[in-house]
Design an enzyme around this catalytic site. Sequence first.
Site, PDB file in Angstrom:
ATOM      1  N   ASN A 217     -10.357  -0.867   0.167  1.00 15.98           N
ATOM      2  CA  ASN A 217      -8.682  -0.824   0.040  1.00 15.98           C
ATOM      3  C   ASN A 217      -7.990  -1.225  -1.304  1.00 15.98           C
ATOM      4  O   ASN A 217      -8.123  -2.443  -1.649  1.00 15.98           O
ATOM      5  CB  ASN A 217      -8.111  -1.360   1.042  1.00 15.98           C
TER       6      ASN A 217
ATOM      7  N   HIS B 194      -3.804   6.802   2.890  1.00 19.09           N
ATOM      8  CA  HIS B 194      -4.121   5.560   2.425  1.00 19.09           C
ATOM      9  C   HIS B 194      -5.205   5.110   2.998  1.00 19.09           C
ATOM     10  O   HIS B 194      -5.831   5.128   3.985  1.00 19.09           O
ATOM     11  CB  HIS B 194      -2.751   4.535   2.498  1.00 19.09           C
TER      12      HIS B 194
ATOM     13  N   CYS C 288       0.861  -1.282   0.105  1.00 19.20           N
ATOM     14  CA  CYS C 288      -0.044   0.006  -0.137  1.00 19.20           C
ATOM     15  C   CYS C 288       0.887   1.244  -0.190  1.00 19.20           C
ATOM     16  O   CYS C 288       0.323   2.376  -0.367  1.00 19.20           O
ATOM     17  CB  CYS C 288      -0.922  -0.027   1.268  1.00 19.20           C
TER      18      CYS C 288
END
Length: 335
Positions: A286, A256, A116
């Site tokens: 996500n 994020h 990520c």
Amino acid sequence: MTKIRAAITGIHAWVPEYILTNDELAKMVETSDEWITTRTGIRERHILKEKGKGTSDMGAEAVKGLLKKTNTHPDEIDLLICATVTPDMQFPATANIIADKVGIKNAFHFDINAACSGQIYALTTAAKFIESGGYKKVIMVGADKMSSITDYTDRSTCVIFGDAGAAILLEPTTEDVGIIDSIHQSDGAGRLHLHQKAGGSVKPASHETIDAREHFIYQEGQAVFKFAVSKMADVSVEMMKKHHLESEDLAWLVPHQANLRIIEATARRMGIDKSQVMINIERYGNTTSATIPLCLWEWEKQLKKGDNIILAAFGGGFTWGSIYLKWAYDGSNHH
Ligand code: ACO
């Protein structure tokens, strides 16, 4: 000599049409809309369903749109970097495949694998090439088809992830805008808590690895949560202190999108109001390497030249970091 900085001069994203809702997931595993919403903040995610389509297809759509809206010819691009943990293939790099699909011929391309945080690692790497003075137009793509490594029988991971691709154009500037600083860190010991067990050189694919469902995301959610919640805030506060930024100096935090609770904790530690935080996790989940550019794309119209923005990410590896930038154009007249 005036310092050259890398300015973001355009942004575009692409998400697949198909929407997987919490209610639909509740038919597949023992879960509920209520659990998913309160524990993660996610209501739905987009999934790339078409057979034979992969990460590069989403990345290529994002890049095509980016070139069009910034009036850029593919021949002008000097470098394309793709952040992804779900490459089309083990090799070659997905960046190469994206470049081929959009007709970029005068550049070189490579992937960055930092889960990520890949999106901010790649943005910093792209900025360094621009700052060197030798590169005029660099594209950073963040794209992941997380559905390709998600086990839809594992309720602790399948509710979290979604698919998307997003692309950012960077160009040199000598104005007081652009990417000002980045702080990045990694801790390989964290790999124990978040990884994919098989399919790499240690454990190549075999009948046994398939039967043991080892080609999917393995995540110890709580261990990752604890680390993420402290590290993403630590690094963002460190960035504010380093540049003497008070909360009121910041236009936006772009975190994020892994879990709404992690985002809220980060904002609290930075002393900033939720209205200054870009949050779209409820609609996308996500999307790993695409979350931050996906937010910037959705908020583009509201962004103003000179806006102080902090980007922050945490991901598998472990990897984490933050970027401090000044937005380079008025988003309202960039369409
Ligand atoms: N529905 C219902 N119950 C569930 C679900 C679900 N989807 N998933 C787990 N549960 C249950 C568990 O089985 C457990 O039950 P038990 O108490 O009977 O054992 C209970 O809920 C609590 O489980 P936890 O894992 O403690 O739940 P938690 O609140 O920690 O939420 C989550 C799990 C959402 C995964 C959270 O830990 C998290 O967000 N972790 C961080 C994720 C992250 O930031 N990842 C990094 C980026 S990803 C990347 O880099 C690829």
